[in-house]
Design a protein around this motif. Structure first.
Motif, PDB file in Angstrom:
ATOM      1  N   LEU A 174       0.831  -1.202   0.000  1.00 15.16           N
ATOM      2  CA  LEU A 174       0.000   0.000   0.000  1.00 15.16           C
ATOM      3  C   LEU A 174       0.867   1.254   0.000  1.00 15.16           C
ATOM      4  O   LEU A 174       0.647   2.175  -0.791  1.00 15.16           O
ATOM      5  CB  LEU A 174      -0.927  -0.001   1.212  1.00 15.16           C
ATOM      6  N   ARG A 175       1.861   1.286   0.889  1.00  9.01           N
ATOM      7  CA  ARG A 175       2.726   2.464   0.974  1.00  9.01           C
ATOM      8  C   ARG A 175       3.548   2.646  -0.299  1.00  9.01           C
ATOM      9  O   ARG A 175       3.791   3.769  -0.738  1.00  9.01           O
ATOM     10  CB  ARG A 175       3.633   2.358   2.203  1.00  9.01           C
ATOM     11  N   ARG A 176       3.981   1.536  -0.888  1.00 11.56           N
ATOM     12  CA  ARG A 176       4.711   1.642  -2.142  1.00 11.56           C
ATOM     13  C   ARG A 176       3.803   2.195  -3.234  1.00 11.56           C
ATOM     14  O   ARG A 176       4.215   3.025  -4.046  1.00 11.56           O
ATOM     15  CB  ARG A 176       5.273   0.279  -2.539  1.00 11.56           C
ATOM     16  N   GLY A 177       2.544   1.718  -3.259  1.00 11.35           N
ATOM     17  CA  GLY A 177       1.592   2.211  -4.240  1.00 11.35           C
ATOM     18  C   GLY A 177       1.319   3.699  -4.084  1.00 11.35           C
ATOM     19  O   GLY A 177       1.221   4.432  -5.079  1.00 11.35           O
ATOM     20  N   LEU A 178       1.213   4.159  -2.844  1.00 13.85           N
ATOM     21  CA  LEU A 178       0.985   5.586  -2.603  1.00 13.85           C
ATOM     22  C   LEU A 178       2.192   6.413  -3.027  1.00 13.85           C
ATOM     23  O   LEU A 178       2.047   7.516  -3.568  1.00 13.85           O
ATOM     24  CB  LEU A 178       0.683   5.812  -1.115  1.00 13.85           C
ATOM     25  N   ALA A 179       3.395   5.870  -2.781  1.00 14.79           N
ATOM     26  CA  ALA A 179       4.610   6.579  -3.207  1.00 14.79           C
ATOM     27  C   ALA A 179       4.645   6.713  -4.726  1.00 14.79           C
ATOM     28  O   ALA A 179       4.976   7.777  -5.265  1.00 14.79           O
ATOM     29  CB  ALA A 179       5.845   5.841  -2.699  1.00 14.79           C
ATOM     30  N   TYR A 180       4.289   5.622  -5.415  1.00 15.20           N
ATOM     31  CA  TYR A 180       4.211   5.681  -6.873  1.00 15.20           C
ATOM     32  C   TYR A 180       3.181   6.726  -7.314  1.00 15.20           C
ATOM     33  O   TYR A 180       3.455   7.546  -8.195  1.00 15.20           O
ATOM     34  CB  TYR A 180       3.806   4.321  -7.434  1.00 15.20           C
ATOM     35  N   ALA A 181       2.008   6.677  -6.700  1.00 13.21           N
ATOM     36  CA  ALA A 181       0.920   7.571  -7.100  1.00 13.21           C
ATOM     37  C   ALA A 181       1.308   9.037  -6.935  1.00 13.21           C
ATOM     38  O   ALA A 181       0.883   9.893  -7.729  1.00 13.21           O
ATOM     39  CB  ALA A 181      -0.332   7.261  -6.286  1.00 13.21           C
ATOM     40  N   SER A 182       2.118   9.335  -5.925  1.00 15.47           N
ATOM     41  CA  SER A 182       2.516  10.728  -5.698  1.00 15.47           C
ATOM     42  C   SER A 182       3.496  11.225  -6.759  1.00 15.47           C
ATOM     43  O   SER A 182       3.660  12.433  -6.942  1.00 15.47           O
ATOM     44  CB  SER A 182       3.137  10.879  -4.305  1.00 15.47           C
ATOM     45  N   LEU A 183       4.138  10.302  -7.462  1.00 15.26           N
ATOM     46  CA  LEU A 183       5.126  10.695  -8.468  1.00 15.26           C
ATOM     47  C   LEU A 183       4.500  11.175  -9.779  1.00 15.26           C
ATOM     48  O   LEU A 183       5.014  12.103 -10.412  1.00 15.26           O
ATOM     49  CB  LEU A 183       6.064   9.528  -8.770  1.00 15.26           C
ATOM     50  N   TYR A 184       3.399  10.548 -10.191  1.00 15.71           N
ATOM     51  CA  TYR A 184       2.846  10.844 -11.510  1.00 15.71           C
ATOM     52  C   TYR A 184       2.497  12.325 -11.683  1.00 15.71           C
ATOM     53  O   TYR A 184       2.943  12.956 -12.656  1.00 15.71           O
ATOM     54  CB  TYR A 184       1.627   9.971 -11.789  1.00 15.71           C
ATOM     55  N   PRO A 185       1.697  12.922 -10.786  1.00 15.52           N
ATOM     56  CA  PRO A 185       1.394  14.349 -10.974  1.00 15.52           C
ATOM     57  C   PRO A 185       2.631  15.229 -10.814  1.00 15.52           C
ATOM     58  O   PRO A 185       2.751  16.263 -11.490  1.00 15.52           O
ATOM     59  CB  PRO A 185       0.357  14.645  -9.878  1.00 15.52           C
ATOM     60  N   ALA A 186       3.551  14.826  -9.939  1.00 19.16           N
ATOM     61  CA  ALA A 186       4.768  15.614  -9.743  1.00 19.16           C
ATOM     62  C   ALA A 186       5.630  15.600 -11.005  1.00 19.16           C
ATOM     63  O   ALA A 186       6.169  16.635 -11.425  1.00 19.16           O
ATOM     64  CB  ALA A 186       5.552  15.072  -8.548  1.00 19.16           C
ATOM     65  N   PHE A 187       5.766  14.418 -11.625  1.00 22.91           N
ATOM     66  CA  PHE A 187       6.522  14.311 -12.874  1.00 22.91           C
ATOM     67  C   PHE A 187       5.886  15.181 -13.955  1.00 22.91           C
ATOM     68  O   PHE A 187       6.583  15.896 -14.689  1.00 22.91           O
ATOM     69  CB  PHE A 187       6.550  12.861 -13.349  1.00 22.91           C
ATOM     70  N   LEU A 188       4.567  15.083 -14.083  1.00 22.41           N
ATOM     71  CA  LEU A 188       3.871  15.818 -15.137  1.00 22.41           C
ATOM     72  C   LEU A 188       4.043  17.328 -14.957  1.00 22.41           C
ATOM     73  O   LEU A 188       4.367  18.048 -15.913  1.00 22.41           O
ATOM     74  CB  LEU A 188       2.383  15.449 -15.134  1.00 22.41           C
ATOM     75  N   ALA A 189       3.853  17.808 -13.721  1.00 23.46           N
ATOM     76  CA  ALA A 189       3.963  19.241 -13.461  1.00 23.46           C
ATOM     77  C   ALA A 189       5.371  19.750 -13.744  1.00 23.46           C
ATOM     78  O   ALA A 189       5.557  20.818 -14.340  1.00 23.46           O
ATOM     79  CB  ALA A 189       3.565  19.543 -12.011  1.00 23.46           C
ATOM     80  N   ARG A 190       6.395  18.984 -13.290  1.00 24.07           N
ATOM     81  CA  ARG A 190       7.764  19.438 -13.516  1.00 24.07           C
ATOM     82  C   ARG A 190       8.110  19.418 -15.007  1.00 24.07           C
ATOM     83  O   ARG A 190       8.744  20.339 -15.523  1.00 24.07           O
ATOM     84  CB  ARG A 190       8.743  18.548 -12.738  1.00 24.07           C
ATOM     85  N   ALA A 191       7.701  18.375 -15.711  1.00 26.95           N
ATOM     86  CA  ALA A 191       8.018  18.279 -17.144  1.00 26.95           C
ATOM     87  C   ALA A 191       7.418  19.437 -17.925  1.00 26.95           C
ATOM     88  O   ALA A 191       8.066  20.010 -18.814  1.00 26.95           O
ATOM     89  CB  ALA A 191       7.516  16.954 -17.690  1.00 26.95           C
ATOM     90  N   LEU A 192       6.187  19.819 -17.592  1.00 25.80           N
ATOM     91  CA  LEU A 192       5.509  20.879 -18.330  1.00 25.80           C
ATOM     92  C   LEU A 192       6.125  22.252 -18.086  1.00 25.80           C
ATOM     93  O   LEU A 192       5.868  23.191 -18.844  1.00 25.80           O
ATOM     94  CB  LEU A 192       4.020  20.896 -17.976  1.00 25.80           C
ATOM     95  N   ARG A 193       6.943  22.366 -17.028  1.00 23.74           N
ATOM     96  CA  ARG A 193       7.631  23.636 -16.763  1.00 23.74           C
ATOM     97  C   ARG A 193       8.981  23.718 -17.486  1.00 23.74           C
ATOM     98  O   ARG A 193       9.647  24.750 -17.442  1.00 23.74           O
ATOM     99  CB  ARG A 193       7.844  23.831 -15.256  1.00 23.74           C
TER     100      ARG A 193
END
Length: 401
Positions: free
Chosen positions: A68-87
């Motif tokens: 569960l904790r690993r899944g949450l860690a993964y889930a937190s990365l997707y929006p962070a990756f997208l936001a940083r890439a778009l900048r």
């Protein structure tokens, strides 16, 4: 160009290490390379490492202690990756890996937003890996949904690079055109080379000078079966008294393996921690023969990258896994080891005893092994560069048309 991956040095992890080597080689060939990666202790949010621009995002701490904790860690990365890439400035091409899983959805989205080609560099195939390891129910609604999403994202990519022919077959089975796939095998760290026994610091430090070392080096995870290995240790106590089974590395199954070896009083089994890159040549070369293991159900879903370090150390390998795997095909085609698709403790012990008795065979197999990967990193960089240029030219031509 832009790469996206959870780990990047100094973070440990095979996907990050091999990405760093490719990125730095591409920089040397004239590319401007940016990597968007997860957090690393002590590293700035933005830095330049050996010519590669590294942008790190904030996310939940990654752990293997809980699914569960690993899944949450993964889930937190997707929006962070997208936001940083778009900048970031618009690149000419974006490349996603498979850490975290289903990251190809991000590269497909970024490709559409920017109007650039997207390439997926598949190290694993999800959600099938998660199904086979029973992380999610097999053929359940979650797996079905993830498969539909990932398949749709796959088709948005100009190319899919796989690390083996068996994985290419899996991707094509999803309906992705074979002509748009590229097989580019992984390669060993540049630091790994054969070290003669008499010069080997690892053997000397751990009192292995007179031992016949059978080594498993790498992650002791859920994808790797070890029952036959521990059973073989029992038979080897009599068949090859000087044999030592050395487990080098960490992983979720290490504690269980230690406990089993202790319970069975296997004095010929020893455990060692992960070895740093600086000493990896010595630890891998300390073996007389290596073991590489994989669950049969994972054929084409993963390709054990540890094999390439073994080959670079100039040592033969015994592959305990399916004959259709890229690892099995390499060992058979180049005669630098053996494949045991359905190993038992007795058959594995017998195979080890056979190699123990034939030093000339081991030496010849080791030379062939080293030859396979002598220029693998350079060849892979060239293949990637050709693939990327093809994608960019095709996109440019379609826009002009």
């Amino acid at each position: 160009m832009l790469f996206i991956n959870r780990v990047y040095p100094p973070n440990t992890g095979a996907t990050g290490a091999i990405l760093a080597e490719l990125a730095e080689r591409l920089v040397a060939r004239g590319w401007e390379v940016t990597v968007v990666a997860g957090p690393a202790e002590g590293e700035a949010a933005s830095s330049v490492r050996n010519g590669v621009r590294v942008e790190r995002v904030s996310a939940l701490a990654f752990t293997r202690a809980s699914t569960l904790r690993r899944g949450l860690a993964y889930a937190s990365l997707y929006p962070a990756f997208l936001a940083r890439a778009l900048r970031l400035p618009r690149p000419d091409v974006v490349v996603s890996k498979t850490d975290p899983p289903l990251q190809l959805v991000l590269s497909a989205l970024l490709g559409r937003v920017w109007g650039i080609p997207a390439v997926h560099w598949a190290q694993d195939v999800y959600p099938e890996v998660a199904e086979e390891l029973e992380v999610i129910p097999k053929h359940g609604w979650v797996a079905g949904l993830l498969r539909r999403v990932s398949t749709a994202a796959l088709h948005q990519h100009a190319r899919v690079v796989t690390v083996g022919r068996c994985m290419q077959a899996r991707i094509v089975k999803r309906g992705y055109p074979k002509q748009r796939t590229r097989v580019i095998p992984n390669w060993p760290p540049e630091s790994v080379h054969p070290v003669p026994p008499e010069e080997n610091a690892f053997r000397a430090e751990h009192g292995l000078e007179d031992a016949f070392v059978v080594m498993y080096s790498g992650n002791m995870g859920l994808a790797h079966p070890f029952d036959a290995v521990l059973k073989a240790a029992t038979y080897l106590q009599d068949a090859v008294p000087r044999a030592v089974l050395a487990f080098v590395g960490e992983g979720p199954r290490k504690a269980q393996l230690r406990a089993t070896a202790r319970e069975r009083q296997l004095d010929n089994v020893r455990f060692f921690p992960y070895q740093p890159f600086e000493t990896l040549a010595h630890s891998l070369s300390a073996a007389d023969i290596h073991l590489v293991t994989m669950q049969p159900e994972l054929e084409g879903l993963v390709v054990p990258s540890k094999l390439y370090g073994v080959l670079a150390a100039g040592r033969p390998a015994l592959f305990l896994g399916p004959e259709g795997s890229e690892a099995a095909q390499v060992l058979c085609e180049h005669q630098c080891g053996a494949v045991l698709p359905r190993p038992t403790g007795r058959t594995l012990a017998r195979e080890v005893a056979t190699w123990h008795a034939d030093a000339k065979r081991r030496s010849a197999a080791g030379r062939r092994a080293r030859a396979i990967v002598a220029d693998a990193a350079s060849e892979a960089a060239t293949a990637f560069e050709r693939t990327l240029h093809t994608c960019i030219r095709s996109r440019t031509a379609s826009v002009k048309a």
